[in-house]
Design an enzyme around this catalytic site. Sequence first.
Site, mmCIF file in Angstrom:
data_model
loop_
_atom_site.group_PDB
_atom_site.id
_atom_site.type_symbol
_atom_site.label_atom_id
_atom_site.label_comp_id
_atom_site.label_asym_id
_atom_site.label_seq_id
_atom_site.Cartn_x
_atom_site.Cartn_y
_atom_site.Cartn_z
ATOM 1 N N GLY A 12 0.789 -1.232 0.000
ATOM 2 C CA GLY A 12 0.000 0.000 0.000
ATOM 3 C C GLY A 12 0.820 1.280 0.000
ATOM 4 N N LEU A 97 -10.705 -7.348 -12.853
ATOM 5 C CA LEU A 97 -12.085 -6.970 -12.535
ATOM 6 C C LEU A 97 -13.019 -7.349 -13.672
ATOM 7 C CD1 LEU A 97 -11.060 -3.543 -11.044
ATOM 8 C CD2 LEU A 97 -12.007 -5.489 -9.746
ATOM 9 N N HIS A 113 -0.203 1.620 -13.183
ATOM 10 C CA HIS A 113 0.439 0.431 -13.740
ATOM 11 C C HIS A 113 1.921 0.726 -13.929
ATOM 12 C CE1 HIS A 113 0.717 -3.352 -15.871
ATOM 13 N NE2 HIS A 113 1.449 -2.731 -16.779
ATOM 14 N N LEU A 148 -7.976 -4.938 -19.951
ATOM 15 C CA LEU A 148 -6.965 -4.842 -18.880
ATOM 16 C C LEU A 148 -5.829 -3.894 -19.246
ATOM 17 C CD1 LEU A 148 -5.891 -6.122 -16.152
ATOM 18 C CD2 LEU A 148 -4.557 -7.658 -17.626
ATOM 19 N N ASP A 149 -5.516 -2.959 -18.329
ATOM 20 C CA ASP A 149 -4.386 -2.040 -18.478
ATOM 21 C C ASP A 149 -4.475 -1.196 -19.757
ATOM 22 O OD1 ASP A 149 -3.384 -2.887 -16.041
ATOM 23 O OD2 ASP A 149 -2.107 -4.423 -16.945
ATOM 24 N N GLU A 178 6.014 6.570 -9.002
ATOM 25 C CA GLU A 178 4.591 6.293 -8.751
ATOM 26 C C GLU A 178 4.079 7.161 -7.606
ATOM 27 O OE1 GLU A 178 3.354 2.173 -8.586
ATOM 28 O OE2 GLU A 178 5.141 1.519 -9.657
HETATM 29 C C1 GAR Z 1 2.958 -0.799 -7.664
HETATM 30 O O1 GAR Z 1 4.199 -0.838 -8.309
HETATM 31 C C2 GAR Z 1 1.836 -0.721 -8.689
HETATM 32 O O2 GAR Z 1 2.150 0.049 -9.808
HETATM 33 C C3 GAR Z 1 1.688 -2.167 -9.064
HETATM 34 O O3 GAR Z 1 1.808 -2.865 -7.845
HETATM 35 C C4 GAR Z 1 2.661 -2.130 -6.960
HETATM 36 C C5 GAR Z 1 1.913 -1.938 -5.653
HETATM 37 O O4 GAR Z 1 2.737 -1.342 -4.688
HETATM 38 N N1 GAR Z 1 0.421 -2.425 -9.704
HETATM 39 C C6 GAR Z 1 0.245 -3.350 -10.630
HETATM 40 O O5 GAR Z 1 1.133 -4.077 -11.021
HETATM 41 C C7 GAR Z 1 -1.160 -3.425 -11.172
HETATM 42 N N2 GAR Z 1 -1.226 -4.337 -12.271
HETATM 43 P P1 GAR Z 1 2.088 -0.681 -3.396
HETATM 44 O O6 GAR Z 1 1.142 -1.701 -2.780
HETATM 45 O O7 GAR Z 1 3.266 -0.419 -2.507
HETATM 46 O O8 GAR Z 1 1.379 0.571 -3.817
#
Ligand code: GAR
Length: 196
Positions: A12, A97, A113, A148-149, A178
Site C-alpha cells: 500500500g 475486474l 500500472h 486490462l491495463d 509512482e
Molecule cells: C505498484 O508498483 C503498482 O504500480 C503495481 O503494484 C505495486 C503496488 O505497490 N500495480 C500493478 O502491477 C497493477 N497491475 P504498493 O502496494 O506499494 O502501492
Amino acid sequence: MKNIVILISGGGSNMAAIVKAAESERWAARLDARVAAVISNKPDAGGLAIAREHGIATAVVSHRDFASREEFDAALAREIDAHAPTLVVLAGFMRILTPGFVTHYAGRLLNIHPSLLPAFPGLDTHRRAIEAGCRIAGVTVHEVTVELDHGPILAQAAVPVLQGDTPQTLAARVLAQEHRVYPRAVADWLQRVETN
Ligand code: GAR
C-alpha cells in the site's frame, strides 16, 4: 464531500502516498475530498495498518470467500458503495475486474500500472522491460476500461533503465515516481469533477 475509496492488495505504498498528500495538501479544505476507506482483497495486506494509523476506515473482502469473480466483484462493490465514492482508486490491487464492475464505476475508476502503457500490460513489467532492452521504463496512471491495463492515460513518468538493473532495482526507481505521479493525478481528477 468527495469520497475516495482506495483498493489495495499489498504494502500500500501508493495508497500511503495519496493519504499523505491528502493530509499535507489539505484536500478536505482545498478539494472538498477525503480518503473515506481503504479496502483490501487480502487480510494480511500491510497497507491496512497504515490506513488505520491515519484514521481511515478499512475493510477486507477476500476473493477466496467467493466461488466466482462475479460474486467477489459484487461483494466488493457493495463494500465500496457503502462509502458513497466519487472516485475509486486501484493502488496495487492485483485482481482482474469483471466488465460489470468496471462498467459500474465507469469514469470514476483509476489505476496505476508500472510500465509506460501501452507497453507491457499485465504482470512482470520490469523484467519484461529489461529483457526487451528498453532504455526507458516508467509508470502510467489511467482510467480503467474493460480491457486490462488500457483506458485513457491521465499521467505518466519515465525513468532510465540502467546497466545492471534487475527487476527489483528498476521497480524501486519506478515506485519512487509512482508516489509522485499518483497523488498528483488523483488531485487533478478531483479538481475536474463537480462536487457530489
Ligand atoms: C505498484 O508498483 C503498482 O504500480 C503495481 O503494484 C505495486 C503496488 O505497490 N500495480 C500493478 O502491477 C497493477 N497491475 P504498493 O502496494 O506499494 O502501492
